[in-house]
Scaffold this motif. Structure first.
Motif, PDB file in Angstrom:
ATOM      1  N   THR A 226       0.807  -1.219   0.000  1.00 33.43           N
ATOM      2  CA  THR A 226       0.000   0.000   0.000  1.00 33.43           C
ATOM      3  C   THR A 226       0.840   1.268   0.000  1.00 33.43           C
ATOM      4  OG1 THR A 226      -0.183  -0.132   2.416  1.00 33.43           O
ATOM      5  CG2 THR A 226      -1.977  -1.104   1.117  1.00 33.43           C
ATOM      6  N   ASN A 227       2.170   1.140   0.080  1.00 35.12           N
ATOM      7  CA  ASN A 227       3.067   2.279  -0.073  1.00 35.12           C
ATOM      8  C   ASN A 227       3.197   2.571  -1.573  1.00 35.12           C
ATOM      9  OD1 ASN A 227       5.158   4.114  -0.241  1.00 35.12           O
ATOM     10  ND2 ASN A 227       6.631   2.875   0.913  1.00 35.12           N
ATOM     11  N   ARG A 228       2.484   3.593  -2.044  1.00 34.49           N
ATOM     12  CA  ARG A 228       2.425   3.861  -3.487  1.00 34.49           C
ATOM     13  C   ARG A 228       3.756   4.294  -4.076  1.00 34.49           C
ATOM     14  NH1 ARG A 228      -2.380   3.478  -0.462  1.00 34.49           N
ATOM     15  NH2 ARG A 228      -4.155   3.208  -1.866  1.00 34.49           N
ATOM     16  N   LEU A 229       4.648   4.886  -3.289  1.00 36.55           N
ATOM     17  CA  LEU A 229       5.969   5.231  -3.816  1.00 36.55           C
ATOM     18  C   LEU A 229       6.757   3.982  -4.185  1.00 36.55           C
ATOM     19  CD1 LEU A 229       7.362   8.192  -1.666  1.00 36.55           C
ATOM     20  CD2 LEU A 229       6.319   8.261  -3.934  1.00 36.55           C
ATOM     21  N   LEU A 230       6.410   2.857  -3.558  1.00 35.62           N
ATOM     22  CA  LEU A 230       7.074   1.588  -3.835  1.00 35.62           C
ATOM     23  C   LEU A 230       6.343   0.797  -4.916  1.00 35.62           C
ATOM     24  CD1 LEU A 230       9.226  -0.575  -3.082  1.00 35.62           C
ATOM     25  CD2 LEU A 230       7.610  -1.407  -1.373  1.00 35.62           C
ATOM     26  N   SER A 231       5.017   0.733  -4.816  1.00 32.95           N
ATOM     27  CA  SER A 231       4.249  -0.102  -5.746  1.00 32.95           C
ATOM     28  C   SER A 231       3.916   0.607  -7.040  1.00 32.95           C
ATOM     29  CB  SER A 231       2.954  -0.553  -5.078  1.00 32.95           C
ATOM     30  OG  SER A 231       2.105   0.560  -4.812  1.00 32.95           O
ATOM     31  N   GLY A 232       3.887   1.942  -7.023  1.00 39.01           N
ATOM     32  CA  GLY A 232       3.481   2.677  -8.202  1.00 39.01           C
ATOM     33  C   GLY A 232       2.006   2.556  -8.502  1.00 39.01           C
ATOM     34  N   ALA A 233       1.196   2.250  -7.491  1.00 38.05           N
ATOM     35  CA  ALA A 233      -0.237   2.052  -7.690  1.00 38.05           C
ATOM     36  C   ALA A 233      -0.993   3.368  -7.622  1.00 38.05           C
ATOM     37  CB  ALA A 233      -0.773   1.086  -6.631  1.00 38.05           C
ATOM     38  N   ASN A 234      -2.235   3.338  -8.131  1.00 41.81           N
ATOM     39  CA  ASN A 234      -3.164   4.467  -8.040  1.00 41.81           C
ATOM     40  C   ASN A 234      -2.631   5.750  -8.679  1.00 41.81           C
ATOM     41  OD1 ASN A 234      -3.577   2.825  -5.169  1.00 41.81           O
ATOM     42  ND2 ASN A 234      -5.479   3.314  -6.251  1.00 41.81           N
ATOM     43  N   GLY A 235      -1.848   5.587  -9.729  1.00 41.38           N
ATOM     44  CA  GLY A 235      -1.355   6.753 -10.455  1.00 41.38           C
ATOM     45  C   GLY A 235      -0.198   7.466  -9.800  1.00 41.38           C
ATOM     46  N   ILE A 236       0.334   6.934  -8.711  1.00 43.07           N
ATOM     47  CA  ILE A 236       1.499   7.524  -8.044  1.00 43.07           C
ATOM     48  C   ILE A 236       2.756   6.867  -8.622  1.00 43.07           C
ATOM     49  CG2 ILE A 236       2.657   7.934  -5.847  1.00 43.07           C
ATOM     50  CD1 ILE A 236      -0.050   9.331  -6.142  1.00 43.07           C
ATOM     51  N   ALA A 237       3.600   7.649  -9.251  1.00 42.09           N
ATOM     52  CA  ALA A 237       4.801   7.089  -9.882  1.00 42.09           C
ATOM     53  C   ALA A 237       5.744   6.526  -8.829  1.00 42.09           C
ATOM     54  CB  ALA A 237       5.511   8.163 -10.699  1.00 42.09           C
ATOM     55  N   ARG A 238       6.287   5.355  -9.119  1.00 40.79           N
ATOM     56  CA  ARG A 238       7.283   4.747  -8.242  1.00 40.79           C
ATOM     57  C   ARG A 238       8.513   5.655  -8.177  1.00 40.79           C
ATOM     58  NH1 ARG A 238       9.035  -0.681  -6.655  1.00 40.79           N
ATOM     59  NH2 ARG A 238      11.309  -0.782  -6.658  1.00 40.79           N
ATOM     60  N   TYR A 239       9.024   5.863  -6.947  1.00 35.18           N
ATOM     61  CA  TYR A 239      10.158   6.769  -6.794  1.00 35.18           C
ATOM     62  C   TYR A 239      11.461   6.069  -7.196  1.00 35.18           C
ATOM     63  CZ  TYR A 239      13.110  10.490  -5.078  1.00 35.18           C
ATOM     64  OH  TYR A 239      14.018  11.512  -5.015  1.00 35.18           O
ATOM     65  N   PRO A 240      12.333   6.722  -7.972  1.00 41.33           N
ATOM     66  CA  PRO A 240      13.602   6.102  -8.387  1.00 41.33           C
ATOM     67  C   PRO A 240      14.462   5.730  -7.177  1.00 41.33           C
ATOM     68  CG  PRO A 240      13.176   8.104  -9.660  1.00 41.33           C
ATOM     69  CD  PRO A 240      12.157   8.064  -8.557  1.00 41.33           C
ATOM     70  N   GLY A 241      14.894   4.491  -7.125  1.00 43.05           N
ATOM     71  CA  GLY A 241      15.747   4.038  -6.041  1.00 43.05           C
ATOM     72  C   GLY A 241      15.017   3.791  -4.739  1.00 43.05           C
ATOM     73  N   ILE A 242      13.678   3.698  -4.798  1.00 42.86           N
ATOM     74  CA  ILE A 242      12.914   3.546  -3.564  1.00 42.86           C
ATOM     75  C   ILE A 242      13.286   2.252  -2.835  1.00 42.86           C
ATOM     76  CG2 ILE A 242      10.981   2.438  -4.772  1.00 42.86           C
ATOM     77  CD1 ILE A 242      10.648   4.854  -1.779  1.00 42.86           C
ATOM     78  N   VAL A 243      13.492   2.371  -1.551  1.00 39.51           N
ATOM     79  CA  VAL A 243      13.763   1.214  -0.694  1.00 39.51           C
ATOM     80  C   VAL A 243      12.458   0.736  -0.065  1.00 39.51           C
ATOM     81  CG1 VAL A 243      14.971   0.430   1.373  1.00 39.51           C
ATOM     82  CG2 VAL A 243      16.125   1.962  -0.245  1.00 39.51           C
ATOM     83  N   GLY A 244      11.591   1.680   0.254  1.00 39.48           N
ATOM     84  CA  GLY A 244      10.304   1.307   0.838  1.00 39.48           C
ATOM     85  C   GLY A 244      10.128   1.890   2.214  1.00 39.48           C
ATOM     86  N   ILE A 245       9.704   1.146   3.121  1.00 38.24           N
ATOM     87  CA  ILE A 245       9.428   1.228   4.560  1.00 38.24           C
ATOM     88  C   ILE A 245       7.923   1.180   4.789  1.00 38.24           C
ATOM     89  CG2 ILE A 245       9.878   2.271   6.777  1.00 38.24           C
ATOM     90  CD1 ILE A 245      12.502   3.105   6.001  1.00 38.24           C
ATOM     91  N   LYS A 246       7.220   2.243   5.204  1.00 39.67           N
ATOM     92  CA  LYS A 246       5.833   2.018   5.660  1.00 39.67           C
ATOM     93  C   LYS A 246       4.992   3.289   5.581  1.00 39.67           C
ATOM     94  CE  LYS A 246       2.705  -0.750   7.276  1.00 39.67           C
ATOM     95  NZ  LYS A 246       1.692   0.042   6.531  1.00 39.67           N
ATOM     96  N   ASN A 247       3.753   3.106   5.151  1.00 39.35           N
ATOM     97  CA  ASN A 247       2.762   4.178   5.144  1.00 39.35           C
ATOM     98  C   ASN A 247       1.681   3.872   6.171  1.00 39.35           C
ATOM     99  OD1 ASN A 247       1.991   1.946   3.422  1.00 39.35           O
ATOM    100  ND2 ASN A 247       0.177   3.142   2.905  1.00 39.35           N
ATOM    101  N   GLY A 248       0.826   4.862   6.429  1.00 39.35           N
ATOM    102  CA  GLY A 248      -0.266   4.647   7.357  1.00 39.35           C
ATOM    103  C   GLY A 248      -1.374   5.658   7.158  1.00 39.35           C
TER     104      GLY A 248
END
Length: 378
Positions: A226-248
């Motif tokens: 559900t972290n859109r910066l990681l998954s690139g879902a819902n029209g949010i572009a995946r961030y270059p070099g994204i490692v991830g972590i957590k949304n809420g």
């Protein structure tokens, strides 16, 4: 100096006031609570960040590049699951299997995010962790907490862990981050938890997984982070070099996010809490803007603080008391899963050495001042 002395004495790791320099003053009218120290030629902070608080930090050294209201206590929502993972991962074997009972799932709050854990089904612990990180499943948290000694015991362990990491703004009531009276954290503390998590290979693997298969329905089904910066879902572009972590997200906390990205040899950590404009996905775009700024400004900005805990204490007895309280609620990690440390040990030792030196300098100046005040004036 008095504030710095108190900081060193109690072991609080916090942000120092922004230096009063012509370089930092070139940024006209920064929002209240914003801290940054720009050198000549450094890019200005993005002006459209509406979050109540944020932190931009070097994930490896802990150097804080910029912040706004870093210690403001706010509800963290599911970003608190990072502290849950940092606390419980050392005590649960990924390969172990557990058959879920009704009792394991008791007490899940209404409206909770769920991955779909079913009573009577046997899960591997690693599957449950993916349910936590990808689907933010409160049901998976409840099962893992039961394996970790129970709900209340896990909350106590998390509280102790936060204090050990120097995160003093956090109060843990519900380990899954569910809105509960009295439960708060801060952008600073969340950055501390994210950084501690990245030091663990298992945490880093889980938080960077964009999609996975989860057992259920007579087979398995796909789950997406559900972290859109990681998954690139819902029209949010995946961030270059994204490692991830957590949304809420909760209605009380608004949107919260801990995001890490790596470009070259540099890894940035950004926390964003409760944007006030831009809709439900603004947290991702504001984090993106802060990550972009951090990578551009890296070499042209002075630190305004550090995520490193300062563990100076004059009393060995006091230190023993603190360690005893922590040990009372935090089970001992297995010898083969001791808590990992960043490989750049010299930077951590250097940070502690600087803090210790500063404390001694302030102490000497304080003593010298007292002696001078005691001298006869004639």
């Amino acid at each position: 100096m008095a504030a710095l002395t108190a900081t060193a004495a109690i072991g609080l790791c916090c942000l120092a006031p922004a230096p009063d320099s012509s370089a930092s003053a070139t940024q006209a009218g920064p929002p209240a609570g914003e801290q940054v120290s720009l050198r000549p030629g450094a890019p200005s902070l993005p002006g459209d960040v509406s979050a109540l608080s944020y932190v931009v930090a070097d994930a490896r050294t802990g150097k804080v590049l910029a912040a706004r209201n870093a210690h403001r206590k706010l509800p963290p929502a599911s970003t608190l699951k990072t502290l849950f993972a940092v606390t419980a991962l050392p005590h649960l074997r990924a390969e172990d299997r557990h058959t879920v009972s009704e009792q394991d799932l008791a007490g899940i709050g209404p409206g909770s995010s769920l991955v779909g854990v079913e009573p009577g089904h046997t899960y591997q612990v690693s599957d449950l962790w993916r349910g936590v990180f990808l689907s933010s499943g409160n049901d998976a948290v409840h099962v893992l907490a039961s394996l970790n000694g129970g709900w209340e015991a896990t909350a106590a362990q998390m509280q102790a862990k936060a204090r050990r990491l120097g995160a003093l703004d956090t109060e843990v009531v519900s380990p899954d981050g569910y809105d509960t009276p009295g439960q708060v954290s801060s952008a600073f503390d969340l950055a501390v938890f994210g950084r501690a998590g990245l030091a663990r290979p298992d945490f880093a693997e889980y938080c960077s997984t964009a999609w996975a298969q989860f057992p259920g329905g007579g087979g398995s089904y796909g789950i997406v982070n559900t972290n859109r910066l990681l998954s690139g879902a819902n029209g949010i572009a995946r961030y270059p070099g994204i490692v991830g972590i957590k949304n809420g997200y909760t209605s009380n906390a608004g949107n919260t996010l801990i995001a890490a990205a790596k470009q070259g040899e540099r890894t940035l950590l950004v926390t964003v809490m409760n944007p006030q404009a831009g809709g439900g996905y603004a947290v991702y775009e504001e984090a993106r803007a802060l990550l972009d700024w951090g990578f551009k400004a890296w070499d042209n900005v002075d630190a305004v603080g550090s995520l490193e805990p300062v563990r100076a204490t004059k009393s060995p007895t006091r230190q023993a008391q603190i360690q005893a309280r922590v040990a009372a609620v935090e089970p001992e990690a297995r010898a083969d899963e001791a808590e990992p440390r960043w490989t750049l040990a010299s930077s951590m030792a250097g940070g502690l050495a600087v803090a210790g030196t500063l404390f001694l300098l302030v102490r000497r100046r304080t003593i010298r001042g007292r002696r001078e005040r005691q001298r006869p004036t004639g």
